[in-house]
Design a protein around this motif. Sequence first.
Motif, PDB file in Angstrom:
ATOM      1  N   GLY A  34      50.231  21.844  49.502  1.00 47.65           N
ATOM      2  CA  GLY A  34      49.634  22.035  50.812  1.00 47.65           C
ATOM      3  C   GLY A  34      49.904  23.389  51.419  1.00 47.65           C
ATOM      4  O   GLY A  34      49.293  23.745  52.435  1.00 47.65           O
ATOM      5  N   GLY A  35      50.795  24.140  50.824  1.00 47.66           N
ATOM      6  CA  GLY A  35      51.155  25.455  51.327  1.00 47.66           C
ATOM      7  C   GLY A  35      50.162  26.534  50.933  1.00 47.66           C
ATOM      8  O   GLY A  35      49.146  26.261  50.279  1.00 47.66           O
ATOM      9  N   SER A  36      50.490  27.767  51.315  1.00 51.97           N
ATOM     10  CA  SER A  36      49.607  28.911  51.068  1.00 51.97           C
ATOM     11  C   SER A  36      50.383  30.079  50.480  1.00 51.97           C
ATOM     12  O   SER A  36      51.586  30.226  50.721  1.00 51.97           O
ATOM     13  CB  SER A  36      48.956  29.371  52.378  1.00 51.97           C
ATOM     14  OG  SER A  36      48.154  28.362  52.938  1.00 51.97           O
ATOM     15  N   LEU A  37      49.686  30.877  49.708  1.00 52.24           N
ATOM     16  CA  LEU A  37      50.205  32.129  49.173  1.00 52.24           C
ATOM     17  C   LEU A  37      49.073  33.138  49.124  1.00 52.24           C
ATOM     18  O   LEU A  37      47.907  32.747  48.957  1.00 52.24           O
ATOM     19  CB  LEU A  37      50.763  31.958  47.760  1.00 52.24           C
ATOM     20  CG  LEU A  37      52.153  31.357  47.570  1.00 52.24           C
ATOM     21  CD1 LEU A  37      52.419  31.157  46.072  1.00 52.24           C
ATOM     22  CD2 LEU A  37      53.211  32.222  48.195  1.00 52.24           C
ATOM     23  N   THR A  38      49.420  34.411  49.226  1.00 50.71           N
ATOM     24  CA  THR A  38      48.440  35.481  49.045  1.00 50.71           C
ATOM     25  C   THR A  38      48.916  36.396  47.932  1.00 50.71           C
ATOM     26  O   THR A  38      50.012  36.965  48.014  1.00 50.71           O
ATOM     27  CB  THR A  38      48.239  36.291  50.329  1.00 50.71           C
ATOM     28  OG1 THR A  38      47.777  35.433  51.366  1.00 50.71           O
ATOM     29  CG2 THR A  38      47.207  37.385  50.093  1.00 50.71           C
ATOM     30  N   LEU A  39      48.114  36.508  46.898  1.00 50.25           N
ATOM     31  CA  LEU A  39      48.401  37.408  45.795  1.00 50.25           C
ATOM     32  C   LEU A  39      47.723  38.751  46.046  1.00 50.25           C
ATOM     33  O   LEU A  39      46.628  38.810  46.607  1.00 50.25           O
ATOM     34  CB  LEU A  39      47.902  36.829  44.476  1.00 50.25           C
ATOM     35  CG  LEU A  39      48.398  35.424  44.115  1.00 50.25           C
ATOM     36  CD1 LEU A  39      47.871  35.027  42.725  1.00 50.25           C
ATOM     37  CD2 LEU A  39      49.895  35.326  44.172  1.00 50.25           C
ATOM     38  N   SER A  40      48.384  39.818  45.607  1.00 47.73           N
ATOM     39  CA  SER A  40      47.833  41.160  45.732  1.00 47.73           C
ATOM     40  C   SER A  40      47.790  41.824  44.375  1.00 47.73           C
ATOM     41  O   SER A  40      48.646  41.570  43.528  1.00 47.73           O
ATOM     42  CB  SER A  40      48.688  42.010  46.677  1.00 47.73           C
ATOM     43  OG  SER A  40      48.751  41.444  47.967  1.00 47.73           O
ATOM     44  N   CYS A  41      46.818  42.694  44.189  1.00 51.00           N
ATOM     45  CA  CYS A  41      46.680  43.449  42.951  1.00 51.00           C
ATOM     46  C   CYS A  41      46.300  44.871  43.315  1.00 51.00           C
ATOM     47  O   CYS A  41      45.178  45.122  43.783  1.00 51.00           O
ATOM     48  CB  CYS A  41      45.626  42.821  42.048  1.00 51.00           C
ATOM     49  SG  CYS A  41      45.229  43.796  40.579  1.00 51.00           S
ATOM     50  N   VAL A  42      47.234  45.790  43.108  1.00 47.97           N
ATOM     51  CA  VAL A  42      46.952  47.191  43.379  1.00 47.97           C
ATOM     52  C   VAL A  42      46.243  47.787  42.171  1.00 47.97           C
ATOM     53  O   VAL A  42      46.717  47.650  41.036  1.00 47.97           O
ATOM     54  CB  VAL A  42      48.241  47.970  43.673  1.00 47.97           C
ATOM     55  CG1 VAL A  42      47.936  49.443  43.895  1.00 47.97           C
ATOM     56  CG2 VAL A  42      48.942  47.389  44.897  1.00 47.97           C
ATOM     57  N   GLU A  43      45.114  48.421  42.431  1.00 53.66           N
ATOM     58  CA  GLU A  43      44.283  48.989  41.366  1.00 53.66           C
ATOM     59  C   GLU A  43      44.537  50.493  41.293  1.00 53.66           C
ATOM     60  O   GLU A  43      44.109  51.243  42.152  1.00 53.66           O
ATOM     61  CB  GLU A  43      42.815  48.702  41.658  1.00 53.66           C
ATOM     62  CG  GLU A  43      42.508  47.260  42.025  1.00 53.66           C
ATOM     63  CD  GLU A  43      41.302  47.141  42.927  1.00 53.66           C
ATOM     64  OE1 GLU A  43      40.498  48.091  42.979  1.00 53.66           O
ATOM     65  OE2 GLU A  43      41.169  46.115  43.604  1.00 53.66           O
ATOM     66  N   LEU A  44      45.244  50.915  40.256  1.00 48.39           N
ATOM     67  CA  LEU A  44      45.581  52.326  40.101  1.00 48.39           C
ATOM     68  C   LEU A  44      44.655  52.962  39.080  1.00 48.39           C
ATOM     69  O   LEU A  44      44.605  52.536  37.924  1.00 48.39           O
ATOM     70  CB  LEU A  44      47.041  52.470  39.662  1.00 48.39           C
ATOM     71  CG  LEU A  44      48.076  51.836  40.602  1.00 48.39           C
ATOM     72  CD1 LEU A  44      49.466  51.934  40.005  1.00 48.39           C
ATOM     73  CD2 LEU A  44      48.024  52.494  41.964  1.00 48.39           C
ATOM     74  N   GLY A  45      43.898  53.964  39.510  1.00 46.59           N
ATOM     75  CA  GLY A  45      43.044  54.684  38.583  1.00 46.59           C
ATOM     76  C   GLY A  45      41.714  54.039  38.315  1.00 46.59           C
ATOM     77  O   GLY A  45      40.958  54.500  37.454  1.00 46.59           O
ATOM     78  N   LEU A  46      41.390  52.979  39.041  1.00 45.56           N
ATOM     79  CA  LEU A  46      40.115  52.300  38.842  1.00 45.56           C
ATOM     80  C   LEU A  46      39.111  52.887  39.818  1.00 45.56           C
ATOM     81  O   LEU A  46      39.172  52.608  41.006  1.00 45.56           O
ATOM     82  CB  LEU A  46      40.276  50.797  39.058  1.00 45.56           C
ATOM     83  CG  LEU A  46      39.046  49.939  38.753  1.00 45.56           C
ATOM     84  CD1 LEU A  46      38.745  49.974  37.264  1.00 45.56           C
ATOM     85  CD2 LEU A  46      39.265  48.511  39.218  1.00 45.56           C
ATOM     86  N   SER A  47      38.182  53.704  39.309  1.00 45.46           N
ATOM     87  CA  SER A  47      37.273  54.408  40.209  1.00 45.46           C
ATOM     88  C   SER A  47      35.813  54.186  39.863  1.00 45.46           C
ATOM     89  O   SER A  47      34.954  54.954  40.240  1.00 45.46           O
ATOM     90  CB  SER A  47      37.580  55.910  40.188  1.00 45.46           C
ATOM     91  OG  SER A  47      37.440  56.402  38.865  1.00 45.46           O
ATOM     92  N   TYR A  48      35.510  53.151  39.125  1.00 52.16           N
ATOM     93  CA  TYR A  48      34.144  52.889  38.735  1.00 52.16           C
ATOM     94  C   TYR A  48      33.374  52.247  39.879  1.00 52.16           C
ATOM     95  O   TYR A  48      33.802  51.249  40.428  1.00 52.16           O
ATOM     96  CB  TYR A  48      34.102  51.959  37.529  1.00 52.16           C
ATOM     97  CG  TYR A  48      34.918  52.460  36.353  1.00 52.16           C
ATOM     98  CD1 TYR A  48      36.121  51.856  36.013  1.00 52.16           C
ATOM     99  CD2 TYR A  48      34.492  53.524  35.584  1.00 52.16           C
ATOM    100  CE1 TYR A  48      36.866  52.292  34.951  1.00 52.16           C
ATOM    101  CE2 TYR A  48      35.233  53.984  34.524  1.00 52.16           C
ATOM    102  CZ  TYR A  48      36.428  53.366  34.200  1.00 52.16           C
ATOM    103  OH  TYR A  48      37.171  53.812  33.148  1.00 52.16           O
TER     104      TYR A  48
END
Length: 123
Positions: A14-28
């Motif tokens: 029932g809980g919550s989480l937020t995942l993050s993904c830092v995109e390094l060098g992705l410039s398309y």
Amino acid sequence: VQLVESGGGSVQPGGSLTLSCVELGLSYSGACLAWFRQAPGKEREGVASLDSYGRTSYSNSVKGRFTISQDNNRPTLYLQMNSLKPEDTAMYYCAAADRSRGAWYLPGSYMYWGQGTQVIVSS
């Protein structure tokens, strides 16, 4: 290109989480982004995707509970997970491709992968 996930952890049902993904060098400009997950003994499955037009897709198992989004200023991909269930327990991976290369939910459609962040849902 390097993808770096964070935000995993342990949470009660029932809980919550937020995942993050830092995109390094992705410039398309046509880049496609996604979250996958893999539980022990199971295949890697697509959870959610975000294409270059801003369109989102979700697996039936998470639809209505998870939200994928991107902060273009950072740039960072997010996965907001609400109403978590024990069956959501898995390693979660961020994935990216320079363009659409196939069905969003297939791992083979993506070129770049993060190292994963563990999510455990248990009471």
